[in-house]
Design a protein around this motif. Structure first.
Motif, mmCIF file in Angstrom:
data_model
loop_
_atom_site.group_PDB
_atom_site.id
_atom_site.type_symbol
_atom_site.label_atom_id
_atom_site.label_comp_id
_atom_site.label_asym_id
_atom_site.label_seq_id
_atom_site.Cartn_x
_atom_site.Cartn_y
_atom_site.Cartn_z
ATOM 1 N N LEU A 126 0.807 -1.216 0.000
ATOM 2 C CA LEU A 126 0.000 0.000 0.000
ATOM 3 C C LEU A 126 0.846 1.276 0.000
ATOM 4 C CD1 LEU A 126 -3.043 -0.747 2.354
ATOM 5 C CD2 LEU A 126 -2.853 -0.980 -0.123
ATOM 6 N N ALA A 127 2.009 1.229 0.629
ATOM 7 C CA ALA A 127 2.854 2.421 0.697
ATOM 8 C C ALA A 127 3.366 2.840 -0.674
ATOM 9 C CB ALA A 127 4.029 2.186 1.641
ATOM 10 N N SER A 128 3.372 1.920 -1.622
ATOM 11 C CA SER A 128 3.904 2.241 -2.958
ATOM 12 C C SER A 128 2.819 2.763 -3.907
ATOM 13 C CB SER A 128 4.550 0.995 -3.578
ATOM 14 O OG SER A 128 3.590 -0.018 -3.796
ATOM 15 N N LEU A 129 1.575 2.817 -3.438
ATOM 16 C CA LEU A 129 0.496 3.289 -4.298
ATOM 17 C C LEU A 129 0.550 4.803 -4.485
ATOM 18 C CD1 LEU A 129 -2.491 1.173 -2.925
ATOM 19 C CD2 LEU A 129 -1.197 0.781 -5.036
ATOM 20 N N SER A 130 0.044 5.255 -5.616
ATOM 21 C CA SER A 130 0.014 6.688 -5.925
ATOM 22 C C SER A 130 -1.392 7.097 -6.344
ATOM 23 C CB SER A 130 0.991 7.015 -7.059
ATOM 24 O OG SER A 130 2.310 6.630 -6.735
ATOM 25 N N LYS A 131 -1.659 8.370 -6.239
ATOM 26 C CA LYS A 131 -2.950 8.911 -6.667
ATOM 27 C C LYS A 131 -3.218 8.531 -8.119
ATOM 28 C CE LYS A 131 -5.519 13.263 -7.112
ATOM 29 N NZ LYS A 131 -5.477 14.735 -6.920
ATOM 30 N N GLY A 132 -4.420 8.014 -8.369
ATOM 31 C CA GLY A 132 -4.780 7.595 -9.723
ATOM 32 C C GLY A 132 -4.640 6.106 -9.957
ATOM 33 N N ASP A 133 -3.929 5.400 -9.064
ATOM 34 C CA ASP A 133 -3.792 3.949 -9.209
ATOM 35 C C ASP A 133 -5.139 3.268 -8.956
ATOM 36 O OD1 ASP A 133 -1.113 4.108 -9.749
ATOM 37 O OD2 ASP A 133 -0.448 3.545 -7.739
ATOM 38 N N TYR A 134 -5.336 2.131 -9.607
ATOM 39 C CA TYR A 134 -6.539 1.339 -9.385
ATOM 40 C C TYR A 134 -6.253 0.213 -8.396
ATOM 41 C CZ TYR A 134 -8.993 3.741 -13.118
ATOM 42 O OH TYR A 134 -9.609 4.707 -13.875
ATOM 43 N N VAL A 135 -7.242 -0.102 -7.570
ATOM 44 C CA VAL A 135 -7.095 -1.146 -6.552
ATOM 45 C C VAL A 135 -8.312 -2.064 -6.582
ATOM 46 C CG1 VAL A 135 -5.593 0.167 -5.000
ATOM 47 C CG2 VAL A 135 -8.088 0.409 -4.811
ATOM 48 N N ASN A 136 -8.121 -3.304 -6.157
ATOM 49 C CA ASN A 136 -9.201 -4.268 -6.074
ATOM 50 C C ASN A 136 -9.961 -4.070 -4.765
ATOM 51 O OD1 ASN A 136 -8.396 -5.651 -8.492
ATOM 52 N ND2 ASN A 136 -6.756 -6.602 -7.320
ATOM 53 N N LEU A 137 -11.287 -4.096 -4.837
ATOM 54 C CA LEU A 137 -12.117 -3.853 -3.658
ATOM 55 C C LEU A 137 -13.118 -4.983 -3.430
ATOM 56 C CD1 LEU A 137 -12.986 -0.073 -4.248
ATOM 57 C CD2 LEU A 137 -11.150 -0.999 -2.818
#
Length: 214
Positions: free
Chosen positions: A72-83
């Motif tokens: 999670l720390a490597s994520l950036s604004k605009g990235d897509y994630v599974n929910l």
């Protein structure tokens, strides 16, 4: 508890990491249905608690242990994630038992196409690979998948077009990091086997008998 069946892909609206903790805001729609403050949503397989929400998404706190264990720390604004929302008591169990507690991360080592399927190879450390078996289950970024191959250095899954369309896995590139959660049953068995070390044959027999009849 989760099942690893992804409900939608969310988009990161904001990521704030300060020191060893932070918050994330995610744009979503389907997972907001019947969700309230305090409910759990798995974000790339990480169980997070909804602390704020509006019509466009939700916010969750991220603690130090989560950042150490996951990507999670490597994520950036605009990235897509599974929910995925926590499983309802009357829901259909479509995947496998997923706790949302990440065991560690792996690295995409290869991606191959075979007909309509995509093979994804993931390298991981021994503590994770030791609990992976061919045709067993594993959660990759929260996605319930069947292990197709396993070696001393990596394992592979083969994903169908539906999984490619509905999750983020097909967009991953070689070198990308993914969250991994081993099958919880395998972890319990490994723990139990560890208790047998140093025991006499009679003690081992009794423990095995009690385990099988518990």
């Amino acid at each position: 508890m989760f099942t690893g069946i992804i409900e939608e892909k969310g988009k990161l609206r904001e990521v704030k990491i300060s020191g060893v903790s932070g918050t994330i805001k995610i744009a979503a729609s389907k997972v907001l249905e019947r969700t309230k403050i305090g409910d759990s949503i798995a974000v790339n397989g990480v169980c997070l608690t909804v602390t704020q929400m509006d019509d466009a998404g939700f916010c969750a706190d991220v603690m130090a242990e989560t950042l150490r264990r996951s990507s999670l720390a490597s994520l950036s604004k605009g990235d897509y994630v599974n929910l995925e929302r926590a499983m309802a008591a009357d829901g259909r169990f479509g995947g496998h038992i997923v706790s949302g507690h990440i065991d560690g991360t792996g690295t995409i080592s290869n991606v191959k196409n075979e007909g309509n399927a995509i093979w994804v190879y993931i390298s991981a450390n021994d503590s994770i690979l030791s609990l992976i078996v061919e045709k067993g289950s594993i959660a990759i970024d929260g996605i319930s998948l069947t292990v197709a191959k396993v070696s001393d250095v990596d394992f592979a899954v083969s994903i169908i077009p539906h999984t490619a369309d509905e999750t983020t896995l097909a967009s991953k590139k070689i070198g990308d990091t993914v969250n991994l959660e081993n099958d919880i049953i395998g972890k319990y068995v490994q723990r139990f086997v560890g208790t047998l070390k140093g025991s006499s044959q009679a003690e081992r027999d009794k423990k095995i008998f009690d385990f099988l009849n518990s």
